[in-house]
Design a protein around this motif. Structure first.
Motif, PDB file in Angstrom:
ATOM      1  N   ALA A   9       2.430 -48.507  74.795  1.00  0.00           N
ATOM      2  CA  ALA A   9       1.043 -48.928  74.587  1.00  0.00           C
ATOM      3  C   ALA A   9       0.070 -48.053  75.372  1.00  0.00           C
ATOM      4  CB  ALA A   9       0.870 -50.396  74.967  1.00  0.00           C
ATOM      5  N   VAL A  10       0.458 -47.655  76.568  1.00  0.00           N
ATOM      6  CA  VAL A  10      -0.386 -46.791  77.396  1.00  0.00           C
ATOM      7  C   VAL A  10      -0.501 -45.408  76.748  1.00  0.00           C
ATOM      8  CG1 VAL A  10      -0.559 -45.608  79.635  1.00  0.00           C
ATOM      9  CG2 VAL A  10       0.126 -48.016  79.535  1.00  0.00           C
ATOM     10  N   VAL A  11       0.624 -44.888  76.282  1.00  0.00           N
ATOM     11  CA  VAL A  11       0.615 -43.573  75.636  1.00  0.00           C
ATOM     12  C   VAL A  11      -0.266 -43.604  74.391  1.00  0.00           C
ATOM     13  CG1 VAL A  11       2.038 -41.810  74.515  1.00  0.00           C
ATOM     14  CG2 VAL A  11       2.875 -42.952  76.574  1.00  0.00           C
ATOM     15  N   ARG A  12      -0.141 -44.646  73.611  1.00  0.00           N
ATOM     16  CA  ARG A  12      -0.957 -44.775  72.394  1.00  0.00           C
ATOM     17  C   ARG A  12      -2.436 -44.857  72.735  1.00  0.00           C
ATOM     18  NH1 ARG A  12       0.874 -49.006  70.842  1.00  0.00           N
ATOM     19  NH2 ARG A  12       2.687 -48.216  69.781  1.00  0.00           N
ATOM     20  N   GLU A  13      -2.764 -45.635  73.757  1.00  0.00           N
ATOM     21  CA  GLU A  13      -4.162 -45.779  74.178  1.00  0.00           C
ATOM     22  C   GLU A  13      -4.731 -44.437  74.643  1.00  0.00           C
ATOM     23  OE1 GLU A  13      -5.995 -47.693  78.079  1.00  0.00           O
ATOM     24  OE2 GLU A  13      -5.205 -49.221  76.724  1.00  0.00           O
ATOM     25  N   ARG A  14      -3.947 -43.707  75.434  1.00  0.00           N
ATOM     26  CA  ARG A  14      -4.396 -42.408  75.920  1.00  0.00           C
ATOM     27  C   ARG A  14      -4.516 -41.404  74.767  1.00  0.00           C
ATOM     28  NH1 ARG A  14      -7.259 -42.514  80.082  1.00  0.00           N
ATOM     29  NH2 ARG A  14      -6.886 -40.299  80.342  1.00  0.00           N
ATOM     30  N   TYR A  15      -3.589 -41.485  73.800  1.00  0.00           N
ATOM     31  CA  TYR A  15      -3.658 -40.610  72.636  1.00  0.00           C
ATOM     32  C   TYR A  15      -4.955 -40.860  71.862  1.00  0.00           C
ATOM     33  CZ  TYR A  15      -3.169 -39.049  67.869  1.00  0.00           C
ATOM     34  OH  TYR A  15      -3.418 -38.493  66.643  1.00  0.00           O
ATOM     35  N   GLU A  16      -5.263 -42.112  71.621  1.00  0.00           N
ATOM     36  CA  GLU A  16      -6.487 -42.446  70.877  1.00  0.00           C
ATOM     37  C   GLU A  16      -7.711 -41.896  71.598  1.00  0.00           C
ATOM     38  OE1 GLU A  16      -6.822 -46.395  68.943  1.00  0.00           O
ATOM     39  OE2 GLU A  16      -4.869 -46.752  69.884  1.00  0.00           O
ATOM     40  N   LEU A  17      -7.752 -42.060  72.907  1.00  0.00           N
ATOM     41  CA  LEU A  17      -8.866 -41.549  73.702  1.00  0.00           C
ATOM     42  C   LEU A  17      -8.968 -40.027  73.583  1.00  0.00           C
ATOM     43  CD1 LEU A  17     -10.919 -42.239  76.261  1.00  0.00           C
ATOM     44  CD2 LEU A  17      -9.103 -41.011  77.436  1.00  0.00           C
ATOM     45  N   GLN A  47       0.439 -49.201  63.930  1.00  0.00           N
ATOM     46  CA  GLN A  47       0.570 -48.204  62.877  1.00  0.00           C
ATOM     47  C   GLN A  47       0.028 -46.828  63.265  1.00  0.00           C
ATOM     48  OE1 GLN A  47      -0.880 -49.655  59.160  1.00  0.00           O
ATOM     49  NE2 GLN A  47       0.398 -51.477  59.233  1.00  0.00           N
ATOM     50  N   ILE A  48      -0.480 -46.682  64.446  1.00  0.00           N
ATOM     51  CA  ILE A  48      -0.956 -45.378  64.890  1.00  0.00           C
ATOM     52  C   ILE A  48       0.260 -44.547  65.292  1.00  0.00           C
ATOM     53  CG2 ILE A  48      -2.223 -44.141  66.690  1.00  0.00           C
ATOM     54  CD1 ILE A  48      -4.186 -46.484  66.677  1.00  0.00           C
ATOM     55  N   LEU A  49       0.396 -43.395  64.647  1.00  0.00           N
ATOM     56  CA  LEU A  49       1.500 -42.500  64.960  1.00  0.00           C
ATOM     57  C   LEU A  49       1.033 -41.463  65.966  1.00  0.00           C
ATOM     58  CD1 LEU A  49       2.922 -41.954  61.374  1.00  0.00           C
ATOM     59  CD2 LEU A  49       3.744 -43.519  63.138  1.00  0.00           C
ATOM     60  N   VAL A  50       1.670 -41.468  67.107  1.00  0.00           N
ATOM     61  CA  VAL A  50       1.337 -40.507  68.150  1.00  0.00           C
ATOM     62  C   VAL A  50       2.153 -39.245  67.874  1.00  0.00           C
ATOM     63  CG1 VAL A  50       1.367 -40.052  70.626  1.00  0.00           C
ATOM     64  CG2 VAL A  50       0.878 -42.361  69.787  1.00  0.00           C
ATOM     65  N   PRO A  51       1.493 -38.096  67.740  1.00  0.00           N
ATOM     66  CA  PRO A  51       2.229 -36.875  67.417  1.00  0.00           C
ATOM     67  C   PRO A  51       3.145 -36.431  68.566  1.00  0.00           C
ATOM     68  CG  PRO A  51      -0.058 -36.364  67.881  1.00  0.00           C
ATOM     69  CD  PRO A  51       0.068 -37.863  67.885  1.00  0.00           C
ATOM     70  N   PRO A  52       4.216 -35.727  68.214  1.00  0.00           N
ATOM     71  CA  PRO A  52       5.141 -35.249  69.250  1.00  0.00           C
ATOM     72  C   PRO A  52       4.460 -34.406  70.319  1.00  0.00           C
ATOM     73  CG  PRO A  52       6.113 -34.958  67.074  1.00  0.00           C
ATOM     74  CD  PRO A  52       4.684 -35.405  66.867  1.00  0.00           C
ATOM     75  N   SER A  53       3.433 -33.644  69.939  1.00  0.00           N
ATOM     76  CA  SER A  53       2.740 -32.813  70.928  1.00  0.00           C
ATOM     77  C   SER A  53       2.110 -33.660  72.026  1.00  0.00           C
ATOM     78  CB  SER A  53       1.678 -31.942  70.260  1.00  0.00           C
ATOM     79  OG  SER A  53       0.687 -32.747  69.640  1.00  0.00           O
ATOM     80  N   PHE A  54       1.622 -34.856  71.664  1.00  0.00           N
ATOM     81  CA  PHE A  54       1.044 -35.725  72.690  1.00  0.00           C
ATOM     82  C   PHE A  54       2.134 -36.493  73.426  1.00  0.00           C
ATOM     83  CE2 PHE A  54      -1.194 -39.216  74.670  1.00  0.00           C
ATOM     84  CZ  PHE A  54      -2.287 -38.549  75.215  1.00  0.00           C
TER      85      PHE A  54
END
Length: 102
Positions: A29-37, A6-13
Motif C-alpha cells: 500500500a505504501v509503494v502504491r501510494e508513493r507511485y501515485e504521488l 487495480q493500480i498497477l505499479v510498474p516494475p521500474s517503480f
C-alpha cells in the motif's frame, strides 16, 4: 502486490522499493501510494519542462538535470531514488532522452 487495488505499479517503480533480492522493503500500500504521488508529479512537471525549454532554451538534458536537482532537495518530499524515477518518467512523457542523473 497481490491485493484488490487495480493500480498497477510498474516494475521500474517497484525497483525503487526493492532490495537486491527483489523483495519489497515497504508494504504494498505504501509503494502504491508513493507511485501515485510520483506519477502525478511527473505528469505535472511536463508543462513546466516544456515552458523552460521554450523560454530559457537550454538543452532538454539540462532541464531534466535541473528538475532532478530540485527533486533531490530535502524540501521536495521525495527520496533520491524517487527523484531519479520521476525525472526518468518525465523524460519518457516528453519523449526526450534522459541524461545520466547523479
Amino acid at each position: 502486490m497481490d491485493d484488490d487495488n487495480q493500480i498497477l505499479v510498474p516494475p521500474s517503480f517497484m525497483a525503487v522499493y526493492s532490495d537486491a533480492r527483489d523483495r519489497l522493503m515497504e508494504k504494498p500500500a505504501v509503494v502504491r501510494e508513493r507511485y501515485e504521488l510520483c506519477e502525478d508529479l511527473a505528469g505535472h512537471l511536463v508543462e513546466q519542462a516544456q515552458t523552460l525549454y521554450h523560454v530559457q532554451a537550454p538543452s532538454e538534458a539540462e532541464i531534466l538535470r535541473r528538475i532532478h536537482a530540485g527533486l533531490c532537495s530535502a524540501e521536495s518530499g521525495v527520496s533520491a531514488a524517487e527523484a531519479t524515477w520521476i525525472t526518468t518518467r518525465l523524460a519518457e512523457l516528453l519523449n526526450w532522452p534522459c541524461p545520466v542523473l547523479d
